[in-house]
Design an enzyme around this catalytic site. Structure first.
Site, mmCIF file in Angstrom:
data_model
loop_
_atom_site.group_PDB
_atom_site.id
_atom_site.type_symbol
_atom_site.label_atom_id
_atom_site.label_comp_id
_atom_site.label_asym_id
_atom_site.label_seq_id
_atom_site.Cartn_x
_atom_site.Cartn_y
_atom_site.Cartn_z
ATOM 1 N N ARG A 183 0.870 -1.242 -0.015
ATOM 2 C CA ARG A 183 0.152 0.077 0.119
ATOM 3 C C ARG A 183 0.653 1.282 0.030
ATOM 4 O O ARG A 183 1.962 1.226 0.437
ATOM 5 C CB ARG A 183 -0.807 0.139 1.200
ATOM 6 C CG ARG A 183 -2.020 -1.110 1.339
ATOM 7 C CD ARG A 183 -2.853 -0.863 2.250
ATOM 8 N NE ARG A 183 -3.810 -1.935 2.513
ATOM 9 C CZ ARG A 183 -3.579 -2.983 3.460
ATOM 10 N NH1 ARG A 183 -2.925 -2.541 4.586
ATOM 11 N NH2 ARG A 183 -4.389 -3.989 3.640
ATOM 12 N N ARG A 255 5.433 -28.145 4.720
ATOM 13 C CA ARG A 255 6.259 -27.408 5.645
ATOM 14 C C ARG A 255 5.590 -27.565 7.057
ATOM 15 O O ARG A 255 4.302 -27.597 7.173
ATOM 16 C CB ARG A 255 6.319 -25.997 5.668
ATOM 17 C CG ARG A 255 7.342 -25.473 4.545
ATOM 18 C CD ARG A 255 8.797 -26.012 4.440
ATOM 19 N NE ARG A 255 9.558 -25.299 5.427
ATOM 20 C CZ ARG A 255 10.844 -25.484 5.639
ATOM 21 N NH1 ARG A 255 11.372 -26.423 4.938
ATOM 22 N NH2 ARG A 255 11.420 -24.654 6.165
ATOM 23 N N ARG A 285 8.877 -15.798 13.069
ATOM 24 C CA ARG A 285 7.820 -14.835 14.069
ATOM 25 C C ARG A 285 7.784 -14.974 15.571
ATOM 26 O O ARG A 285 8.162 -16.132 15.772
ATOM 27 C CB ARG A 285 6.676 -14.333 13.213
ATOM 28 C CG ARG A 285 5.645 -15.816 13.243
ATOM 29 C CD ARG A 285 4.627 -15.351 12.412
ATOM 30 N NE ARG A 285 3.666 -16.625 12.041
ATOM 31 C CZ ARG A 285 2.934 -16.734 11.241
ATOM 32 N NH1 ARG A 285 2.330 -15.895 10.437
ATOM 33 N NH2 ARG A 285 2.164 -17.857 11.081
ATOM 34 N N GLU A 306 8.173 -18.985 16.365
ATOM 35 C CA GLU A 306 7.797 -20.059 15.326
ATOM 36 C C GLU A 306 9.183 -20.199 14.430
ATOM 37 O O GLU A 306 9.650 -19.428 14.002
ATOM 38 C CB GLU A 306 6.890 -19.278 14.522
ATOM 39 C CG GLU A 306 6.008 -20.227 13.614
ATOM 40 C CD GLU A 306 4.827 -19.481 13.383
ATOM 41 O OE1 GLU A 306 3.996 -18.746 14.072
ATOM 42 O OE2 GLU A 306 4.217 -19.792 12.091
ATOM 43 N N ASP A 356 -6.746 -20.383 2.891
ATOM 44 C CA ASP A 356 -7.289 -19.785 3.932
ATOM 45 C C ASP A 356 -8.532 -20.146 4.654
ATOM 46 O O ASP A 356 -9.312 -20.792 3.804
ATOM 47 C CB ASP A 356 -7.626 -18.022 4.038
ATOM 48 C CG ASP A 356 -5.960 -17.474 3.727
ATOM 49 O OD1 ASP A 356 -5.054 -17.891 4.247
ATOM 50 O OD2 ASP A 356 -5.785 -16.592 3.015
HETATM 51 N N1 UDP Z 1 6.421 -13.050 3.947
HETATM 52 C C1 UDP Z 1 7.586 -12.400 4.033
HETATM 53 N N2 UDP Z 1 7.881 -11.615 4.880
HETATM 54 C C2 UDP Z 1 6.988 -11.350 6.078
HETATM 55 C C3 UDP Z 1 5.497 -11.825 5.845
HETATM 56 C C4 UDP Z 1 5.461 -12.740 4.874
HETATM 57 O O1 UDP Z 1 8.321 -12.915 3.008
HETATM 58 O O2 UDP Z 1 7.295 -10.472 6.847
HETATM 59 C C5 UDP Z 1 6.069 -13.949 2.815
HETATM 60 C C6 UDP Z 1 6.302 -15.566 3.179
HETATM 61 O O3 UDP Z 1 6.897 -16.202 2.087
HETATM 62 C C7 UDP Z 1 5.138 -16.209 3.569
HETATM 63 C C8 UDP Z 1 4.003 -15.416 2.597
HETATM 64 O O4 UDP Z 1 4.598 -14.047 2.400
HETATM 65 O O5 UDP Z 1 4.945 -17.600 3.669
HETATM 66 C C9 UDP Z 1 2.796 -15.266 3.106
HETATM 67 O O6 UDP Z 1 2.439 -14.687 4.337
HETATM 68 P P1 UDP Z 1 1.463 -14.915 5.286
HETATM 69 O O7 UDP Z 1 1.533 -13.994 6.536
HETATM 70 O O8 UDP Z 1 0.149 -15.033 4.712
HETATM 71 O O9 UDP Z 1 1.824 -16.342 5.938
HETATM 72 P P2 UDP Z 1 0.877 -17.390 6.932
HETATM 73 O O10 UDP Z 1 0.298 -16.462 8.042
HETATM 74 O O11 UDP Z 1 0.018 -17.992 6.219
HETATM 75 O O12 UDP Z 1 2.120 -18.124 7.390
#
Ligand code: UDP
Length: 388
Positions: A183, A255, A285, A306, A356
């Site tokens: 954005r 994974r 994270r 995680e 999702d």
């Molecule tokens: N991603 C990234 N950096 C971030 C957040 C997400 O590179 O800070 C990429 C990463 O490849 C991830 C994808 O974006 O798998 C999708 O993120 P999402 O938050 O949708 O993942 P989820 O919560 O499903 O694990």
């Protein structure tokens, strides 16, 4: 009489929603799950000591634009609005470590480059940064280079994605990055959907309520055995696709996650989710679960660090890895599944797609409707009622 008897393997959202659909049409439904809990990987429950609602298999924030899915869920529990405002730790353009806003928005861009751009200035700046020679991005990396250019890609996406998926981002599909918005304003909402919420009493309660019907029998701690199917006119399979065939063509890659759980007092990080984007930090994270429940107060806290890893034989699968190199194996399973007459594959694991929750529920409702119609009219069933 097996005519109106349905077997469902897996008590996650797919299984529960399909069970409910058939139960309401007076079918007798049996839902089995090898685990001792319902809700699959969405499962959340209150920690006994602190009362904090824990998302045991990682954070789940419900978000959707589908009004029918949203309305459907309202019947099964109380939902609290929740806006996910993720933070991300990385280095700025000068190499200084900072806490940024994620998804990439005007704040992230200005902070990263040390600027005070207006939306239009930022857009022009990023257009110059981006690789405009890429017309149709084929990989995650190309998508990122086209969208944000090298600097932002390296700082926020490269390391995180390599840790999360265990491969170079150029080997991953562009669709993974398309999950995230980008954005040129200060909107830091991680999702763009109209409805965004968390169940007040956790996902277990929602799924239990979906399953609470006189025509549904739930058997937990019950692994699937092939001969079970003989007593039912149709089976829905929401466990891993390759498991149904006993891994006959080899294992599909998933994974899995490991969580390092730390109990503390006070406030650990001041936010529900903080991403660690650099490659040299081993986790992706940290989630501090009490911040998902902003309407309650807790003195103590629990955090989940995680770590992502390849899913081994005894691990829980979370994310299907759709690499082009594994397409052949997947095709063998799809082909074999299509020969079956009385089984339909559903959900994230059953159809081997990164879905999702809202899509899972929408597809479950549509699939249940199609299968029921075909059962009633004696038509052939499909293994898949979605494009996989
Ligand atoms: N991603 C990234 N950096 C971030 C957040 C997400 O590179 O800070 C990429 C990463 O490849 C991830 C994808 O974006 O798998 C999708 O993120 P999402 O938050 O949708 O993942 P989820 O919560 O499903 O694990």
């Amino acid at each position: 009489m097996k005519n109106k008897k349905i077997l469902i393997v897996g008590a996650g959202f797919s299984g529960a929603v399909i069970a409910r659909y058939f139960a309401e049409l007076d079918y007798k439904v049996t839902v089995i799950d090898s685990r001792g809990t319902v809700a699959g990987n969405c499962y959340s429950c209150r920690d006994e000591e602190t009362g904090i609602m824990l998302h045991i298999y990682g954070p789940h924030i419900f978000h959707t634009d589908y009004e029918e899915v949203w309305n459907y869920l309202q019947k099964f529990g109380n939902w609290k609005p929740f806006i996910n405002r993720v933070k991300a730790v990385s280095n700025d353009i000068s190499g200084k470590k900072q806490v940024f806003s994620m998804p990439i928005n005007l704040h992230t861009i200005n902070q990263f480059f040390g600027k005070t751009f207006s939306p239009q200035e930022a857009q022009e700046f990023i257009t110059n940064q981006a690789d405009n020679s890429i017309k149709e991005p084929k990989s995650f990396e190309e998508q990122a280079m086209k969208l944000v250019g090298k600097d932002i890609y390296r700082a926020f996406f490269y390391g995180y994605t390599k840790k999360q998926w265990g491969v170079e981002p150029r080997e991953l599909p562009a669709s993974i990055l398309k999950r995230l918005p980008m954005r040129f304003n200060y909107n830091d909402n991680y999702f763009s959907h109209k409805f965004q919420a968390i169940p007040e009493d956790g996902y277990e309660v929602i799924v239990k309520n979906i399953l609470a019907h006189k025509n549904i029998e739930v058997k937990l701690n019950t692994p699937f055995a092939r001969e079970m199917q003989d007593k039912f006119s149709h089976t829905f399979w929401s466990a891993p696709l390759d498991l149904y065939f006993n891994y006959e063509f080899g294992r599909l890659n998933y994974r899995s996650l490991n969580f390092e759980i730390i109990r503390d007092s006070g406030d650990f990080q001041g936010n529900a989710v903080i991403n660690y984007c650099q490659e040299d930090i081993p986790f992706t994270r940290i989630c501090e679960h009490k911040h998902f429940e902003y309407w309650r107060e807790f003195d103590k806290t629990i955090i989940y660090r995680e770590y992502s890893k390849l899913c081994g034989k005894d691990d829980i699968p979370y994310y299907p890895i759709r690499l082009t190199s594994s397409q052949k194996t997947l095709d063998c399973y799809i082909e074999k599944a299509r020969q079956l007459k009385n089984v339909t594959f559903v959900g994230r694991l059953g159809t081997y797609r990164y879905l999702d929750m809202d899509i899972t529920i929408k597809e479950a409702l549509n699939t249940a409707q199609e299968v029921e119609k075909n059962l009633r009219t004696g038509k052939c069933q499909n293994a898949f009622y979605v494009n996989i």
